[in-house]
Design a protein around this motif. Structure first.
Motif, mmCIF file in Angstrom:
data_model
loop_
_atom_site.group_PDB
_atom_site.id
_atom_site.type_symbol
_atom_site.label_atom_id
_atom_site.label_comp_id
_atom_site.label_asym_id
_atom_site.label_seq_id
_atom_site.Cartn_x
_atom_site.Cartn_y
_atom_site.Cartn_z
ATOM 1 N N MET A 104 4.290 8.167 -3.839
ATOM 2 C CA MET A 104 3.144 7.587 -3.098
ATOM 3 C C MET A 104 1.950 8.616 -3.216
ATOM 4 O O MET A 104 0.830 8.124 -3.264
ATOM 5 N N ALA A 105 2.288 9.991 -3.142
ATOM 6 C CA ALA A 105 1.178 10.802 -3.298
ATOM 7 C C ALA A 105 0.369 10.698 -4.480
ATOM 8 O O ALA A 105 -0.916 10.673 -4.860
ATOM 9 N N VAL A 106 1.058 10.550 -5.668
ATOM 10 C CA VAL A 106 0.480 10.156 -6.983
ATOM 11 C C VAL A 106 -0.518 8.845 -7.123
ATOM 12 O O VAL A 106 -1.523 8.862 -7.393
ATOM 13 N N ALA A 107 0.295 7.946 -6.406
ATOM 14 C CA ALA A 107 -0.375 6.689 -6.363
ATOM 15 C C ALA A 107 -1.585 6.630 -5.697
ATOM 16 O O ALA A 107 -2.665 6.244 -6.079
ATOM 17 N N LEU A 108 -1.606 7.346 -4.504
ATOM 18 C CA LEU A 108 -2.986 7.528 -3.728
ATOM 19 C C LEU A 108 -3.720 8.288 -4.495
ATOM 20 O O LEU A 108 -5.065 8.123 -4.208
ATOM 21 N N GLY A 109 -3.435 9.377 -5.208
ATOM 22 C CA GLY A 109 -4.545 10.177 -5.946
ATOM 23 C C GLY A 109 -5.049 9.199 -6.816
ATOM 24 O O GLY A 109 -6.535 9.339 -7.188
ATOM 25 N N VAL A 110 -4.487 8.515 -7.907
ATOM 26 C CA VAL A 110 -5.076 7.406 -8.480
ATOM 27 C C VAL A 110 -5.979 6.551 -7.906
ATOM 28 O O VAL A 110 -7.055 6.168 -8.462
ATOM 29 N N LEU A 111 -5.424 6.054 -6.723
ATOM 30 C CA LEU A 111 -6.449 5.017 -6.168
ATOM 31 C C LEU A 111 -7.478 5.450 -5.711
ATOM 32 O O LEU A 111 -8.800 5.009 -5.787
ATOM 33 N N SER A 112 -7.370 6.864 -5.190
ATOM 34 C CA SER A 112 -8.574 7.439 -4.590
ATOM 35 C C SER A 112 -9.609 7.645 -5.671
ATOM 36 O O SER A 112 -10.787 7.390 -5.479
ATOM 37 N N PHE B 257 0.379 -1.515 -5.806
ATOM 38 C CA PHE B 257 1.532 -2.295 -5.107
ATOM 39 C C PHE B 257 2.440 -1.127 -4.328
ATOM 40 O O PHE B 257 3.020 -0.216 -5.242
ATOM 41 N N PHE B 258 2.189 -0.718 -3.082
ATOM 42 C CA PHE B 258 3.047 0.007 -2.278
ATOM 43 C C PHE B 258 4.312 -0.863 -1.835
ATOM 44 O O PHE B 258 4.139 -1.481 -0.837
ATOM 45 N N GLN B 259 5.312 -0.459 -2.539
ATOM 46 C CA GLN B 259 6.567 -1.333 -2.492
ATOM 47 C C GLN B 259 7.668 -1.058 -1.686
ATOM 48 O O GLN B 259 8.081 0.105 -1.741
ATOM 49 N N PRO B 260 8.042 -1.600 -0.298
ATOM 50 C CA PRO B 260 9.048 -1.264 0.426
ATOM 51 C C PRO B 260 10.602 -1.637 -0.567
ATOM 52 O O PRO B 260 10.609 -2.334 -1.347
ATOM 53 N N ALA B 261 11.421 -1.094 0.007
ATOM 54 C CA ALA B 261 13.023 -1.525 -0.364
ATOM 55 C C ALA B 261 13.256 -1.368 -1.940
ATOM 56 O O ALA B 261 13.721 -2.353 -2.347
ATOM 57 N N GLU B 262 13.371 -0.107 -2.560
ATOM 58 C CA GLU B 262 13.473 -0.127 -3.631
ATOM 59 C C GLU B 262 14.987 0.545 -3.834
ATOM 60 O O GLU B 262 15.581 -0.067 -4.550
ATOM 61 N N GLU B 263 15.380 1.115 -2.857
ATOM 62 C CA GLU B 263 16.598 1.825 -3.087
ATOM 63 C C GLU B 263 17.785 0.625 -2.779
ATOM 64 O O GLU B 263 18.734 0.550 -3.249
#
Length: 386
Positions: free
Chosen positions: A109-117, A131-137
């Motif tokens: 999530m931190a990496v995705a937020l950095g790219v989005l920023s 896409f910030f996706q729930p329920a992968e596990e």
């Protein structure tokens, strides 16, 4: 080298630690969702549009409008955690008892937020979908989102990318390969129904412990004798329940396990052989044997050849990036479902740790976050200029 703006490396590490403290299980990521929405809402909104899914309320989609788009590029991150009791001793350890980001999704999530920023302040040429996706596990959130129409019209990527952290790679390294990165998985449940009875009178009963034992032994031959050894596959029967007391013959037995294969064809072949073995046991022991197989969205993560070649070429040829060509892994990932619908590539981000994924002591090196953001942002810029 891409320079981060709003969300600096220090801020991203702090965000990762905030997320690490509030891990939540699949489809229950409410605190995580709220924190992500706050962070995304604080970004420059000029090019951003946020979409939520009523029937998948912890999911978040963010569209970044391109200046002269030729395509729409998707980037996915998973947001859920695992039912693991943390034992890292970190000052920012999980505050939710029995739940932990033991698979590194806080780093994702931190990496995705950095790219989005970055792209919130530097308008991309092409449209981007985050896409910030729930329920992968568990619960296959990617499949749920797709089936609910998340990726339609202006929200459908032409190509999709996503990462998974890897403790075996140096912090910040990018790993990838042509072909399958992760195996597909199928959950196996088998129930044996016979006749219970007194241990002293076996002739009047039908022992399902014996039937289950025979099934387990025969299943081991599926991989060794029915599957091409060059391709490989795995069957693990990890749980067996039968009986109540030592002097009563069990009339019921229950087995749970998992099948893993590097191609969908391989998984389907193993599925069919397992059913064949079950049918043989049912006839041999005059029992009823019921097999339930559930794959859901956990298909093999099969990277698109053209897009992956382009991705690997960029990573190899960029001097600031440490690229490692990796072997396929038998771990499962529901990004495979999305890649079966939309072409794309999944790759590794090194986080260098002695503990493995899903471990209670997993402690990813946060020094991998900034190089990950830089590599991904640079690749997307390069892709848009193609």
């Amino acid at each position: 080298m891409i320079t981060m703006t709003t969300l600096t490396e220090t801020k991203l590490i702090n965000i990762r630690r905030q997320l690490h403290k509030i891990p939540e299980l699949a489809l229950h990521e409410t605190e995580t969702h709220a924190l992500l929405m706050k962070i995304i809402g604080d970004l420059d909104q000029t090019y951003l549009t946020i979409k939520q899914l009523p029937n998948l309320p912890t999911a978040i989609l963010v569209r970044v409008s391109g200046s002269s788009p030729k395509r729409t590029i998707g980037y996915r991150t998973d947001i859920d955690a695992l039912p693991v009791t943390e034992s890292t001793g970190l000052s920012f350890a999980s505050e939710n008892v029995g739940v932990m980001h033991a698979c590194g999704h806080d780093v994702h999530m931190a990496v995705a937020l950095g790219v989005l920023s970055y792209f919130s302040e530097h308008q991309p040429t092409d449209n981007l979908i985050f896409f910030f996706q729930p329920a992968e596990e568990s619960e296959n959130g990617g499949k749920l989102a797709y089936e609910q129409g998340a990726f339609t019209d202006d929200w459908r990527p032409d190509e999709f990318y996503g990462l998974h952290d890897n403790p075996d790679l140096p912090a910040g390294a990018i790993g990838c390969r042509m072909g399958t990165l992760f195996a597909g998985t199928t959950e196996v449940n088998v129930d044996f129904e016979g006749q219970g009875g007194h241990a002293a009178y076996p002739q009047d009963a039908n022992d399902m412990v014996v039937a289950a034992a025979a099934f387990i032994s025969q299943v081991q031959t599926i991989i060794s004798r029915s599957i091409d050894p060059i391709e490989g596959g795995v069957i693990t029967l990890g749980k067996l329940e039968a009986g109540t007391i030592r002097n009563v013959i069990a009339g019921h037995a229950h087995i749970e396990g998992t099948i893993r294969g590097l191609t969908q064809t391989m998984i389907e072949r193993i599925d069919e052989r397992l059913k064949d073995v079950a049918a043989g046991i049912a006839r041999s022991f005059n029992a009823q044997v019921n097999v339930t197989l559930n794959q859901g969205g956990y298909l093999p993560v099969e990277n698109n050849p053209d897009l992956t070649k382009r991705f690997i070429t960029y990573m190899k040829e960029t001097p600031t990036i440490h690229f490692v060509e990796t072997e396929p892994a038998m771990t499962g990932e529901d990004f495979g479902y999305l890649l079966s619908k939309i072409p794309g590539t999944m790759f590794w981000l090194g986080v260098e740790d002695e503990s493995q994924l899903h471990s209670a002591t997993l402690t990813p090196k946060e020094s991998g976050i900034e190089p990950g953001v830089s590599a991904i942002t640079g690749f997307i810029e390069n892709r848009m200029n193609a």
